[in-house]
Write an enzyme that holds these catalytic residues in place. Structure first.
Site, PDB file in Angstrom:
ATOM      1  N   ARG A  39     120.108 117.446  77.440  1.00  0.00           N
ATOM      2  CA  ARG A  39     121.017 116.725  76.549  1.00  0.00           C
ATOM      3  C   ARG A  39     122.364 116.446  77.199  1.00  0.00           C
ATOM      4  NH1 ARG A  39     124.066 119.618  73.496  1.00  0.00           N
ATOM      5  NH2 ARG A  39     122.595 121.189  72.803  1.00  0.00           N
ATOM      6  N   TYR A  84     128.500  93.127  61.175  1.00  0.00           N
ATOM      7  CA  TYR A  84     127.068  93.426  60.954  1.00  0.00           C
ATOM      8  C   TYR A  84     126.973  94.271  59.684  1.00  0.00           C
ATOM      9  CZ  TYR A  84     122.543  95.693  62.020  1.00  0.00           C
ATOM     10  OH  TYR A  84     121.263  96.165  61.978  1.00  0.00           O
ATOM     11  N   ASP A 138     132.452  95.175  68.481  1.00  0.00           N
ATOM     12  CA  ASP A 138     130.998  95.058  68.619  1.00  0.00           C
ATOM     13  C   ASP A 138     130.728  93.750  69.355  1.00  0.00           C
ATOM     14  OD1 ASP A 138     128.276  94.512  68.286  1.00  0.00           O
ATOM     15  OD2 ASP A 138     128.181  95.507  66.333  1.00  0.00           O
ATOM     16  N   LYS A 168     119.369  94.521  71.489  1.00  0.00           N
ATOM     17  CA  LYS A 168     119.289  93.065  71.529  1.00  0.00           C
ATOM     18  C   LYS A 168     119.092  92.587  72.970  1.00  0.00           C
ATOM     19  CE  LYS A 168     119.851  93.511  67.150  1.00  0.00           C
ATOM     20  NZ  LYS A 168     121.100  93.612  66.456  1.00  0.00           N
TER      21      LYS A 168
END
Ligand code: PLP
Length: 401
Positions: free
Chosen positions: A70, A123, A195, A220
């Site tokens: 991690r 968004y 963003d 995306k």
């Protein structure tokens, strides 16, 4: 997650005297290290939680390059290093989705009692981070008009800590005056986040405009093949320690397979985006001449209200834009969309395939009115031949009659 200077692109060590490389060249080499992996071109998928140390002294002194899955992994580090180069930031953190990148970044920046300014065209799932989660922690949000520009200063309160932007809005395509907003925020020591999923760092680099935190839904264009969810958070030197700290404290990481797919996507992103750009422009221009279409919301079209700012700040436009149809009943719009053969009906975008989605911002906006004058449809123009897409749309538009 990796700071900018950490990790090794083969690129990092060579050619200090040459002129800077084009971004399309940098993303080919950054974060790869064939010498380290027996000559293999790509950083392999390394799976693992436990990392063994040779001695107790090494274990307790954390002397290894990696200490625990991690906390650092070669596959993730390769992608982080490549993205830090593309973004021009101090470091990049990878999160399991674009939405979690927005949430993680806001959580890292804001404290109880702070005030956030959030763009009304954001968004829409990002809104609930503010209205449900941040609110629960005593953080207030004011939604603001995406076209506010320098007027943002009029909304600053004593406790305003951050301004969040998304430009253009990924449904309605308002282009924000990022330099004006950053200038206003800078003067007050307010953090700026953006963003940047639509443009990617290839077409707009938020840090070059003074934005502190640059976010992408890697789902995306970075992934580019509709086969993963991933988020990226890039921060400048001032904000990186805060992002890095919160990321580690909250136990964030992503699967190495997803990081591998995103790195693979990054290598071809410049050519894919170029094709998305050209095809989307061609389809948008064709649509703007159609009698069924009231308007086309594409910032690269000269008639778009955000065109001047887009032209000033962006290096290109991607494959996503919207159209407003002349008023017709909903069943007619549905018949148009149902008849399309090359455009899938579905959420998300940025993959190789074309998509269509009806939408209505008026259901969630609070700071601005959404009254475009007709039904709205968002299109993602994929990598198909644009002539085929136009023919498909032409057959579909006939169903509106
Ligand atoms: C899709 C998207 C997100 C969220 O990404 P997920 O991986 O679906 O969580 C965030 N911002 C924008 C602009 C998006 O288009």
């Amino acid at each position: 997650m990796a700071g900018h200077s950490q990790g090794g692109g083969g690129d990092e060590n060579r050619g200090h005297n040459r002129p800077p490389l084009a971004a399309a060249t940098e993303i080919i080499n950054a974060g790869r290290d064939p010498d380290r992996f027996d000559g293999f071109v790509n950083v392999p998928v390394v799976r693992g939680s436990t990392v063994l140390s040779p001695t107790v002294a090494d274990l307790e002194g954390h002397t290894g390059r990696y200490t625990y899955g991690r906390r650092g992994n070669p596959t993730l580090e390769g992608l982080e290093t490549a993205l830090a180069k593309a973004e021009g930031g101090a470091g990049v953190a990878l999160t399991p989705s674009g939405l979690s990148a927005v949430g993680m970044a806001l959580l890292a920046v804001l404290d109880a009692g702070d005030h956030l300014l959030m763009v009304d065209s954001v968004y829409s799932p990002s809104r609930r981070i503010c209205t449900a989660q941040l609110r629960r922690l005593g953080i207030a949000t004011t939604f603001y008009d995406p076209l506010i520009g320098a007027g943002i200063a009029g909304l600053f309160r004593e406790n305003t800590k951050a301004v969040f932007m998304e430009s253009p809005g990924s449904q309605s395509f308002e282009v924000q005056d990022v330099p004006a907003i950053v200038a206003a925020a800078r003067g007050r020591g307010i953090t700026t986040l953006l963003d940047n999923t639509w443009a990617t760092p290839l077409f707009f680099r938020p840090h070059d405009f003074g934005v502190d935190v640059s976010i992408q839904a890697g789902t995306k264009y970075l992934g580019g093949h509709s086969d993963l969810n991933l988020g990226t958070i890039s921060a400048n030197a001032a904000l990186w320690p805060r992002i890095k700290g919160a990321y580690g404290d909250l136990g964030m990481t992503v699967a190495p397979e997803d990081a591998f797919l995103a790195a693979r996507g990054l290598r071809t992103m410049a050519v894919r985006l170029e094709r998305h750009q050209q095809s989307a422009l061609r389809v948008a221009q064709w649509l703007s001449a159609r009698p069924e279409v009231l308007s086309v919301l594409h910032p690269a079209l000269p008639e778009h209200p955000g065109h001047a700012i887009w032209k000033r700040d962006f290096k290109g436009s991607s494959g996503l834009f919207s159209i407003i149809l002349k008023p017709v009943p909903k069943p007619a719009v549905d018949a148009f969309l149902d008849s399309l053969e090359l455009f899938g009906l579905g959420y998300s975008w940025g993959g190789f395939e074309s998509l269509a989605l009806p939408f209505d911002c008026s259901t969630y906006r609070t700071a601005t009115q959404w009254a475009p004058g007709g039904p709205a449809v968002r299109l993602h123009i994929g990598l198909e031949d644009p002539a085929d897409l136009i023919a498909d749309l032409e057959r579909g538009l006939a169903k509106l009659a």
